[in-house]
Design a protein around this motif. Structure first.
Motif: not given
Ligand SMILES: NC(=O)c1ccc[n+]([C@@H]2O[C@H](COP(=O)([O-])OP(=O)(O)OC[C@H]3O[C@@H](n4cnc5c(N)ncnc54)[C@H](O)[C@@H]3O)[C@@H](O)[C@H]2O)c1
Length: 367
Positions: A22, A42, A94, A168, A172
């Motif tokens: 995202i 990141d 995530s 998870y 959150k």
């Molecule tokens: N994917 C979904 O369907 C969805 C839906 C609602 C909310 N979200 C939320 O949106 C956000 C992004 O989700 P996503 O699907 O892109 O996740 P993702 O797993 O694709 O990406 C997460 C990113 O965070 C980075 N990261 C992880 N731990 C870290 C740390 N300790 N320090 C710095 N960077 C770190 C990772 O390297 C990665 O680039 C999350 O907070 C998730 O909870 C996701």
């Protein structure tokens, strides 16, 4: 509070987790559609992928720093140097199945990491004055999974009680509570968004939709947890990115906005839709079967698997004028096309540590 006009000019945004699914969509959208500047922070865990940002990495409005959000001194230095006007916090562990096998990292990054970021942001914001202080925003990006599971009817609204089921979603939920507490206790101007399941290009292939596409075109079975009757409300990732950008411009501090796509589907319906699209678009990869659906196999359900999520997105629609542009059918077609056309991207991901193995039965890593 200052008006919208200030917020539509060029701002400096610090985005955590911008190399993820995202976050990278948000950064591409901001750089294509606005004059804002972005610092992407990141850690580059298994889910962070710099190839998702290849097309913008040389953009003069973009910078990247590899840091863990739990590293408070490093994050503090970044705030002091970059002087962000907005923080968009997406960095997180995530994947629900991974949280079942190994909750520890989820507690560390999602709870402790958010706490670190809040403390650094609070100190930094406290030192601002006038317009800079008034306009600063801390936007926490969260999930509808914090609300737990719905029955056959009803929708999650912003006031729905929290009732998370997995490590998870519990992590959150904890981070959401911290963010609200930093607003109520210290006055930090935070905004929260809770969004439904996203899908689209560049999603790590452990999540349902890319996993099914890639398994199908490589002739592997298509695992469905239990009967596949769990309902999710799907949102195309670029619609989510637009919503988040609306929120940082015009959202009200202290408020929460639910974001959803009005696309309730059972997991089995999703998998069958993907199979139908692949029958039409990728028949050349179908070996020894006449329809991709023949690859479907039902496997043991996930422990604590929530039955149904569905979002009421009326508040963001009415107050900020956002609504999704993609239907599930149009978004899924674009997504399948992208994975078929971008073999390099997912082959590089698959060359890494993740190999599509089954996670989340609670028998893997020790926390
Ligand atoms: N994917 C979904 O369907 C969805 C839906 C609602 C909310 N979200 C939320 O949106 C956000 C992004 O989700 P996503 O699907 O892109 O996740 P993702 O797993 O694709 O990406 C997460 C990113 O965070 C980075 N990261 C992880 N731990 C870290 C740390 N300790 N320090 C710095 N960077 C770190 C990772 O390297 C990665 O680039 C999350 O907070 C998730 O909870 C996701």
């Amino acid at each position: 509070m200052l008006g919208i006009s200030y917020r539509v000019e060029s701002m400096k945004l610090l985005i955590t987790g911008g190399s993820g699914f995202i976050g990278s969509a948000v950064i591409r959208y901001l750089l294509a559609e606005t004059d804002h500047h972005v610092l992407n922070v990141d850690k580059l865990t298994y889910a962070g992928n710099q190839e998702s940002l290849e097309d913008i990495e040389k953009n003069p409005c973009y910078q990247f720093r590899q840091h863990d959000i739990c590293d408070q001194p490093a994050i503090r230095r970044l705030f002091a140097e970059y002087k962000p006007q907005v923080v968009m916090h997406l960095a997180a562990e995530s994947h629900v199945d991974r949280s079942i096998d190994g909750p520890s990292l989820f507690i560390q990054t999602n709870i402790m990491g958010t706490y670190n970021l809040l403390e650094v942001a609070r100190d930094y914001w406290s030192g601002l004055e006038g317009e800079a202080k008034e306009c600063f925003r801390f936007h926490h990006i969260s999930t509808d999974e914090v609300y737990g599971s719905l029955g056959d009817t009803g929708l999650f609204v912003e006031q729905s009680p929290y009732d998370p089921s997995s490590p998870y979603s519990a992590s959150k939920a904890a981070s959401d509570h911290l963010v609200r507490a930093w607003h109520r206790t210290y006055g930090l101007p935070v905004i929260l968004t809770n969004c439904s399941n996203n899908y689209g290009p560049r999603q790590f292939p452990e999540k349902l939709i890319p996993l099914i596409i890639l398994n199908a075109i490589t002739g592997n079975s298509l695992p469905i947890y239990g009967k596949g009757d769990q309902v999710r409300d799907w949102l195309y990732v670029e619609d989510h990115a637009r919503a988040l950008c609306r929120v940082i411009c015009d959202g009200t501090p202290g408020e929460t906005y639910n974001i959803g796509g009005h696309n309730e589907k059972t997991n089995l319906e999703v998998v069958k839709s993907i199979c139908g699209l692949l029958d039409e678009m990728a028949s050349e990869h179908r070996v020894g079967i006449s329809r991709y659906e023949e690859l479907i196999s039902h496997v043991t359900d996930r422990p604590g698997h929530d039955a149904r999520y569905a979002i009421d997105a009326e508040k963001i629609q009415v107050t900020l004028g956002w609504q999704p542009k993609e239907s599930f059918e149009s978004g899924l077609r674009k997504t399948v096309r992208w994975y078929l056309d971008n073999r390099n991207w997912w082959q590089h991901v698959q060359d890494g540590s993740y190999r599509g193995e089954r996670l989340g039965l609670g028998v893997g890593l020790v926390s």
